[in-house]
Write a protein that holds these residues in place. Structure first.
Motif, PDB file in Angstrom:
ATOM      1  N   ASN A 101       0.837  -1.194   0.000  1.00 45.23           N
ATOM      2  CA  ASN A 101       0.000   0.000   0.000  1.00 45.23           C
ATOM      3  C   ASN A 101       0.872   1.245   0.000  1.00 45.23           C
ATOM      4  O   ASN A 101       1.853   1.320   0.734  1.00 45.23           O
ATOM      5  N   SER A 320      -6.532   2.198  -1.151  1.00 43.61           N
ATOM      6  CA  SER A 320      -6.669   2.457   0.273  1.00 43.61           C
ATOM      7  C   SER A 320      -7.599   3.634   0.495  1.00 43.61           C
ATOM      8  O   SER A 320      -7.605   4.595  -0.279  1.00 43.61           O
ATOM      9  N   ASP A 322      -8.514   6.082   3.906  1.00 42.71           N
ATOM     10  CA  ASP A 322      -8.038   6.309   5.278  1.00 42.71           C
ATOM     11  C   ASP A 322      -8.717   7.546   5.868  1.00 42.71           C
ATOM     12  O   ASP A 322      -8.187   8.655   5.789  1.00 42.71           O
ATOM     13  N   GLN A 351      -8.982   3.026   8.796  1.00 38.95           N
ATOM     14  CA  GLN A 351      -8.312   2.815   7.514  1.00 38.95           C
ATOM     15  C   GLN A 351      -8.607   1.411   6.993  1.00 38.95           C
ATOM     16  O   GLN A 351      -8.640   0.431   7.747  1.00 38.95           O
ATOM     17  N   HIS A 352      -8.834   1.303   5.685  1.00 40.29           N
ATOM     18  CA  HIS A 352      -8.999  -0.015   5.078  1.00 40.29           C
ATOM     19  C   HIS A 352      -8.409   0.005   3.675  1.00 40.29           C
ATOM     20  O   HIS A 352      -8.461   1.013   2.964  1.00 40.29           O
ATOM     21  N   SER A 353      -7.834  -1.130   3.276  1.00 42.74           N
ATOM     22  CA  SER A 353      -7.118  -1.187   2.011  1.00 42.74           C
ATOM     23  C   SER A 353      -7.222  -2.577   1.407  1.00 42.74           C
ATOM     24  O   SER A 353      -7.582  -3.543   2.075  1.00 42.74           O
ATOM     25  N   SER A 355      -4.807  -5.117  -1.003  1.00 49.46           N
ATOM     26  CA  SER A 355      -3.484  -5.342  -1.576  1.00 49.46           C
ATOM     27  C   SER A 355      -3.536  -6.505  -2.558  1.00 49.46           C
ATOM     28  O   SER A 355      -4.185  -7.524  -2.296  1.00 49.46           O
TER      29      SER A 355
END
Length: 827
Positions: A101, A320, A322, A351-353, A355
């Motif tokens: 990220n 992402s 955030d 926060q979330h992402s 990958s």
């Protein structure tokens, strides 16, 4: 402090003393853009929790006002670090110990660098700490955008006495403008920029404040929007020789141009109620939402940085979102004998992402002979979902003596914090079982726990909860009219609990659960002796301690046994090699000599310092390169020594010049081993390993950071006839760093786990230019950043360190040459 460093420090102080006999920049700290006609501007800071002149504070620090941030074109933490001596900041999203990220980062001051545990650098928004712990692959710091900032203060050296945990290397404070009770004020900014080979960027924002009820109730409100255009394309590719596992990809077509764009929204509102002549109450809330569309990391095989071609072949975006907010209520009460400040705040972050680990999954299985190569087949996609949730409550009450010039000054307070951070993750790869079966005859999903709905990895909880209460204080005594001795201490009680559950392929049929709880009582003292023979000259010596609490180690999969065996990690009751369930606290002592000197009627300022830091039991991340997992170990002792010199000169009213030289050498002083093994000078030995094994780090291995940093700036401002007599100006900023000379632990083949194909930090340079006019509150300018279009390889990594399997490298550089137009207005 080593004798050689002490001699150099005394020599440096002596040189400055000779200059004083003839009569220091407010270093990078001085706001040179709004200097008065009589010389450099006097800067007021609150680094000691009371208002003082920068030149009276015996701390090495830099400050940036909003005017200076605008003049130098600084918009975010990346820009700020580039022009701050002693501060190192790098984006590590393409690193093998991160989650790909682009928000992933590494920040350190004076070489005190760690990618594990609590941050070594405290990050504050006003009086609220917002730094994150390093918990697994998916946690990293959030930083506020540099819009409507009263000033930024960067404090070098441990600040544990007044700022507590995570200030081992120093602190970065983002201080917001306060509501006005008796006058209106405002700030507006708009910008448009074009990046060579990339998409345009633009920004707009406004802030306004003033009295609602004159002298009684005031407000300050701001909002901004910024889009940073991308320059890295996500592409499709072919491989000329699919039967050769090392056949590199070749560009075929573009699927998403300039994919690595970012969008930032900020909003802030604050009220100030002057309840009486002595009491005021200021509630405020700051909100920020950062959206990253894709990574700025690129595949070396598909890119040509020299021709501004940056491409990634990822199947999925590394995206992402955030959002976070800081809500606080501050009470100021003038008690007569002291100024009381109470700050109650709450920090919430969600926060979330996502990958893309498609290549990573295939690299792991290819290294075990279960796949032909690391490249996915058409239609393959392996997303991993990360979340970083922080819900932190803080309460601080402090009282400071009112007069910084009094014979005795004091500052005392109590601090309470309840922090809760959880970083769960979940990974899917629906086709990996069929692919391994088709190539090797073994389906990795055939045994328990299998791959339900494509789930190959799960960590439903990875949490640390910390409760801390601390008492702190400082007392300053004027021994004579010119000599002052200051002593301070912080006494804390920190109760920590951690829980983790991890599972999936390679972890066995059930989740591996880890739990820990600790109670620590760290004491962090500080002592300063300063001599100020005149208001224009200050000399000081200081010693201070910093610390970080321990944490939890989640388990790793059976695929990691080879790496753990190489480190000498012993087998557990199950017969598999097991990591210690937790790691312990680390601490350091920092020693500093400094001087702050103002010369030639405030036309020149020279601020200088030399330092030595002794860091022990260091929490560091240990990456396991054949299985792509990690754990935290306590690694021996490191030293950091160096010096900084800041110079600001205003030879005429029209011309302001600045220069900075900073040197840092941070390195491990001896080898360090895993588990209960001990280092005998050449290898690690002990009961858990039948034979001697190589260490994790070796003597002389470096910590991340460039040894030398050079900064040069100049601004010339005069009335211009073509502008109707309005002030025109031209400003230049040039920064250069030297390449890292010491081997980092993972580059050294003396260590158990290494990859000698990964380079160190390169030398970098950046030239920026701004030309414009200032009149009636307006500042209109055109600018160019990275004008020489440099493309240093700041970061390089690959998924597994197996040369016969993985030769696909991921790189990270800086934004190419960018030119644009900025308009600001202040009233």
């Amino acid at each position: 402090m080593p004798r050689v460093l002490m001699r150099k420090g005394l020599l440096a102080m002596g040189v400055v003393a000779l200059a004083v006999a003839g009569s220091g920049p407010a270093p990078a700290a001085a706001d040179q853009t709004s200097a008065s006609s009589t010389g450099l501007e006097e800067v007021i800071v609150t680094a000691t929790r009371r208002e003082e002149r920068l030149q009276d504070v015996p701390i090495s620090l830099s400050t940036f006002s909003q005017e200076k941030l605008d003049a130098q074109g600084l918009k975010d933490i990346d820009d700020l670090a580039r022009l701050t001596p002693g501060l190192t900041f790098s984006r590590t999203g393409v690193g093998n110990s991160s989650n790909y990220n682009d928000e992933n980062s590494d920040i350190n001051i004076r070489g005190i660098d760690s990618a594990a545990g609590a941050s070594t650098t405290a990050v504050y928004i006003d009086d609220t700490p917002v730094q994150s712990r390093h918990i697994g692959f998916g946690s990293y710091n959030a930083f506020p955008q540099l819009f409507d900032i009263d000033r930024v203060e960067v404090l070098r050296g441990p600040q544990g006495t007044l700022f507590g945990e995570s200030a081992e290397g120093g602190a970065v404070r983002f201080l917001m403008p306060q509501p006005g009770l008796d006058h209106n004020s405002g700030y507006m900014r708009a910008e448009f920029a074009s990046t060579q080979g990339g998409a345009p960027s633009y920004e707009t924002g406004a802030a306004v404040g003033g009295p609602i009820v004159d002298g009684v109730l005031g407000f300050r409100a701001s909002a901004s929007y910024r889009l940073d255009g991308g320059w890295v394309d996500r592409v499709d590719y072919t491989r000329p020789d699919p039967g050769n596992p090392l056949s590199l990809p070749v560009y075929a077509s573009t699927t998403d141009s300039n994919a690595n764009w970012q969008q930032t929204i900020t909003a802030r509102a604050a009220l100030k109620w002057q309840a009486s002549e002595t009491v005021s109450v200021t509630p405020s809330i700051y909100y920020q939402r950062l959206v990253i569309n894709d990574t700025a990391g690129y595949w070396q095989a598909l890119s040509d940085p020299a021709d501004n071609v940056f491409r990634t072949g990822n199947a999925l975006r590394d995206s992402s979102t955030d959002p976070f907010y800081v809500a606080s209520i501050r009470l100021d009460w003038n008690l007569g004998f002291g100024q009381l400040v109470s700050n109650t705040s709450y920090y919430s972050r969600q926060q979330h992402s996502i990958s893309d680990v498609t290549e990573l999954e295939r690299a792991i299985y290819a290294s075990f002979g279960l796949l032909a190569n690391i490249y996915p087949q058409p239609g393959d996609a392996a997303p991993e979902y990360f979340t970083d949730t922080q819900n932190n409550f803080y309460q601080e009450v402090r009282i400071a003596s009112p007069d910084a010039k009094a014979p005795v000054t004091w500052n005392v307070g109590v601090y309470y914090a309840h922090t809760n951070e959880n970083v769960p993750s979940e990974g899917y790869d629906p086709t990996i079982g069929d692919e391994t079966f088709a190539f090797s005859g073994f389906n990795v999903c055939s045994g328990p726990p299998g791959c339900p709905n494509g789930l190959v990895f799960t960590q439903p909880v990875n949490r640390i909860i910390e409760k801390q209460i601390a008492l702190f204080g400082e007392v300053g005594l004027r021994v004579t009219d010119t000599v002052k001795a200051t002593a301070g201490v912080r006494v804390s009680k920190v109760d920590s609990t951690g829980e983790s559950a991890i599972g999936g392929l390679g972890f066995g049929p059930t989740l591996i659960e880890s739990n820990f709880s600790t109670s620590e009582k760290p004491v962090t003292p500080k002592a300063v002796l300063s001599w100020q023979p005149q208001a224009s000259n200050l000399f000081y010596a200081s010693a201070a301690k910093g610390y970080r609490t321990g944490g939890i180690n989640p388990g790793v999969g059976t695929f990691c046994n080879a790496d753990l065996e190489a480190l000498g990690v012993p087998p557990g009751p199950s017969g598999l090699r097991e990591l210690p369930p937790q790691y312990s606290a680390d601490s350091l002592w920092s020693y500093e000599l400094g001087a702050k000197n103002t010369l030639f009627g405030n036309r020149m300022q020279v601020n200088s310092s030399v330092f030595f830091i002794d860091w022990s039991n260091i929490q560091q991340n240990v990456y396991l390169p054949t299985c792509a997992e990690q754990f935290v170990a306590n690694l021996g002792v490191a030293h950091s020594l160096g010096a900084e010199v800041d110079l600001a000169v205003r030879p005429t009213d029209a011309l302001t010049l600045g220069a900075t030289i900073a040197y840092t050498d941070a390195y491990y002083t001896r080898g360090s081993c895993a588990g209960v093994l001990t280092y005998n000078g050449t290898a690690c030995v002990g009961p858990s390993s039948a034979t001697a094994v190589a260490p994790i780090v070796s003597e002389g291995n470096g910590l991340l950071g460039s040894p030398w940093t050079f900064l040069v700036s100049g601004e010339y401002s005069v009335p211009v006839a073509l502008l109707g007599g309005r002030n025109g100006y031209a400003r230049v900023d040039y920064q250069r760093t030297t390449a890292q000379s010491r081997l980092l632990p993972y580059q050294d083949d003396r260590n158990a786990l290494f990859d000698t194909t990964i380079p160190s930090l390169p030398s970098t340079s950046n030239l920026s230019l701004r030309v414009g006019a200032r009149f009636s509150g307006f500042d209109l300018s055109v600018f160019g950043n990275n004008l020489t279009n440099q493309h240093p390889l700041l970061f390089l990594s690959r998924d597994v360190a197996v040369n016969t399997v993985d030769n696909l490298y991921y790189g990270r550089s800086v934004r190419p040459r960018t030119v644009g137009f900025t308009a600001t207005y202040r009233f």
